[in-house]
Design a protein around this motif. Structure first.
Motif, short mmCIF file in Angstrom:
data_model
loop_
_atom_site.label_atom_id
_atom_site.label_comp_id
_atom_site.label_asym_id
_atom_site.label_seq_id
_atom_site.Cartn_x
_atom_site.Cartn_y
_atom_site.Cartn_z
N LEU A 125 14.17 15.55 -21.59
CA LEU A 125 13.03 14.82 -21.03
C LEU A 125 12.15 14.23 -22.14
O LEU A 125 11.63 13.11 -22.02
CB LEU A 125 12.21 15.72 -20.11
N TYR A 126 11.97 15.00 -23.23
CA TYR A 126 11.20 14.45 -24.36
C TYR A 126 11.92 13.26 -24.99
O TYR A 126 11.27 12.28 -25.39
CB TYR A 126 10.93 15.53 -25.40
N ASP A 127 13.23 13.32 -25.09
CA ASP A 127 13.97 12.18 -25.63
C ASP A 127 13.79 10.95 -24.73
O ASP A 127 13.67 9.83 -25.22
CB ASP A 127 15.46 12.53 -25.76
N MET A 128 13.76 11.17 -23.42
CA MET A 128 13.50 10.05 -22.49
C MET A 128 12.07 9.55 -22.63
O MET A 128 11.81 8.35 -22.61
CB MET A 128 13.75 10.52 -21.06
N LEU A 129 11.13 10.48 -22.81
CA LEU A 129 9.72 10.12 -22.95
C LEU A 129 9.48 9.24 -24.17
O LEU A 129 8.62 8.34 -24.14
CB LEU A 129 8.87 11.39 -23.02
N LEU A 130 10.22 9.47 -25.24
CA LEU A 130 10.03 8.68 -26.45
C LEU A 130 10.32 7.19 -26.24
O LEU A 130 9.87 6.35 -27.01
CB LEU A 130 10.92 9.22 -27.58
N ARG A 131 11.04 6.85 -25.20
CA ARG A 131 11.25 5.43 -24.89
C ARG A 131 9.97 4.76 -24.42
O ARG A 131 9.83 3.54 -24.53
CB ARG A 131 12.32 5.29 -23.80
N TYR A 132 9.06 5.55 -23.88
CA TYR A 132 7.81 5.02 -23.35
C TYR A 132 6.60 5.35 -24.21
O TYR A 132 5.59 4.66 -24.17
CB TYR A 132 7.56 5.57 -21.93
N ASP A 133 6.70 6.41 -24.97
CA ASP A 133 5.55 6.89 -25.75
C ASP A 133 6.05 7.52 -27.04
O ASP A 133 6.54 8.65 -27.03
CB ASP A 133 4.75 7.91 -24.93
N ARG A 134 5.92 6.80 -28.14
CA ARG A 134 6.36 7.30 -29.44
C ARG A 134 5.18 7.77 -30.30
O ARG A 134 5.25 7.76 -31.52
CB ARG A 134 7.16 6.23 -30.19
N SER A 135 4.10 8.16 -29.64
CA SER A 135 2.95 8.63 -30.39
C SER A 135 3.32 9.87 -31.20
O SER A 135 4.24 10.62 -30.84
CB SER A 135 1.80 8.97 -29.44
N PRO A 136 2.63 10.12 -32.31
CA PRO A 136 2.95 11.30 -33.13
C PRO A 136 2.76 12.62 -32.39
O PRO A 136 3.49 13.58 -32.64
CB PRO A 136 2.00 11.18 -34.32
N VAL A 137 1.83 12.66 -31.44
CA VAL A 137 1.62 13.90 -30.68
C VAL A 137 2.82 14.17 -29.77
O VAL A 137 3.27 15.32 -29.64
CB VAL A 137 0.31 13.83 -29.87
N THR A 138 3.35 13.12 -29.16
CA THR A 138 4.56 13.29 -28.34
C THR A 138 5.72 13.77 -29.19
O THR A 138 6.48 14.67 -28.79
CB THR A 138 4.92 11.97 -27.64
N ARG A 139 5.87 13.21 -30.37
CA ARG A 139 6.96 13.64 -31.26
C ARG A 139 6.75 15.08 -31.72
O ARG A 139 7.71 15.84 -31.89
CB ARG A 139 7.07 12.69 -32.45
N LEU A 140 5.49 15.47 -31.91
CA LEU A 140 5.21 16.86 -32.28
C LEU A 140 5.63 17.81 -31.16
O LEU A 140 6.26 18.85 -31.41
CB LEU A 140 3.72 17.03 -32.58
#
Length: 414
Positions: free
Chosen positions: A319-334
């Motif tokens: 789900l996080y890998d899918m989320l990165l398509r919409y939100d690549r903010s550093p907090v999301t990557r953290l």
């Protein structure tokens, strides 16, 4: 006035805080609509708050605190406009309905102001900062921490946004239905940041601000109800409902923060979790995925797990890998780094997390995450250093208490 509370500073202050939370945004919206001047509206409300602080402590809490604030703010705005010797037509309009008996703020006043402040003519950073200030009532310092930016930078964004609204004559009204979708992401982002500030407060003596979190959840529900065909509005409402369902287990009786892994899941609000699941299903049926729906799906994975150990971490990582398509903010990557550590181990996650240092060195959870990974790898000295840095950066008293206890244990083990 309520005689029983006269002279009781604590009672008056608590009543004022509740009135500000419930009414201030609506009063600012109402005054802006009448005056066309954000500065006049905000300063009039701020002066009314100071008047209430003095008067309520001395004479007691009024029977209708919100109406009292509205009347005082309107009179302050009237005085300001008189002193400026301009906008005579506005002054005449403000003379109407300034008695406590007639004052009745609309509980939905903030929705038009919310959409108005998110007008596409304003720069993205400026409109988000202005909305958090004017609609939500966060301080410049709180907004700066939410955006990982400096206070002067945020203050300038707010000033520029106010100036642009006046120059461009941007109306503080609900846009036409066909125009709402273009502003929706900003509206949802503001509501999300508002909830985050309530969930983990960056000011005050408590670890959270439950009134602010409740208010944000209500606002998310209002937006979702107003726009039932918008999947992301439903997604945000589901996300905040899931987060709120865990509220009873987040702090112990001493006010100490209880991390997700250690929470008593029997105390979670299962009815709220079921409600959030239904919201998420409605959003999914619209077949327009987005970042809030994916965050809600991640939160649902946690909510459905019977224990921390039984959490479906591989699914969360997907789900996080899918989320990165919409939100690549550093907090999301953290946050993805945390899931990566649970699936592939700390040795795989630490290098990934370390790549975020240039963007997140001033963010306390970056250092707390590193400390957790370092402890898992047996690097106690480095973990203690990272925890100490996290402690320096956080303003939240519950997080400070947790980090101090963790540091004490680490140092004892060295």
């Amino acid at each position: 006035m309520t005689p029983a509370t006269a002279g009781t500073s604590a009672g008056a202050d608590a009543a004022l805080a509740a009135a500000i939370r419930a009414e201030a945004g609506g009063i600012v919206a109402s005054l802006f609509r009448l005056t066309g001047d954000f500065d006049v509206a905000e300063e009039a409300v701020q002066e009314a708050v100071l008047e209430a602080l003095r008067t309520w402590r001395r004479s007691g809490i009024p029977d209708r605190p919100g109406a009292w604030l509205q009347v005082a703010a309107r009179r302050n705005a009237l005085d300001r406009l008189r002193r400026q010797q301009r906008q005579q037509k506005v002054v005449a309009r403000l003379r109407e309905n300034v008695t406590v008996e007639e004052a009745s703020p609309d509980e939905d006043e903030r929705l038009p102001l919310l959409f108005g402040c998110c007008h596409p003519a304003l720069a993205v950073e400026a409109r988000l900062a202005l909305t958090l200030r004017a609609v939500v009532g966060l301080t410049t310092a709180q907004i700066a921490r939410a955006f990982l930016a400096s206070e002067p930078t945020v203050a300038q964004r707010i000033v520029r946004a106010k100036r642009k609204i006046v120059v461009a004559a941007i109306p503080m009204t609900m846009p036409a239905p066909e125009q709402r979708a273009a502003r929706l992401d900003d509206v949802l982002t503001v509501t999300y940041l508002m909830y985050n500030e309530g969930y983990v407060s960056t000011s005050g003596e408590r670890g959270d601000d439950r009134d602010l979190a409740d208010d944000a959840l209500w606002l998310a529900g209002l937006v979702a109800t107003s726009l039932p065909g918008e999947a992301e509005a439903l997604g945000l409402c589901a996300l905040l409902t899931l987060q709120h369902a865990r509220q009873p287990a987040r702090f112990d009786r001493g006010g100490r923060l209880v991390l997700l892994a250690d929470q008593d899941r029997s105390r979670w609000d299962r009815a709220a979790i079921d409600s959030a699941d239904r919201l998420l299903e409605r959003a999914a049926a619209l077949r327009r995925p987005g970042r809030f729906q994916l965050q809600a799906a991640i939160a649902a994975c946690h909510a459905s797990a019977p224990s921390w150990e039984a959490t479906d971490w591989p699914q969360i990582l997907v789900l996080y890998d899918m989320l990165l398509r919409y939100d690549r903010s550093p907090v999301t990557r953290l946050n993805r780094g945390v899931a990566l550590g649970r699936v592939r181990g700390a040795a795989a996650a630490l290098p990934y997390v370390d790549t975020l240092a240039p963007e997140l060195d001033g963010y306390h959870l970056f250092h707390a995450t590193r400390a957790d990974l370092l402890r898992t790898l047996g690097q106690a000295d480095d973990a203690a250093t990272a925890d100490a840095r996290a402690l320096e950066l956080t303003r939240n008293p519950a997080e400070q208490m947790l980090l101090r206890a963790r540091l004490a244990g680490e140092r004892a083990a060295l």
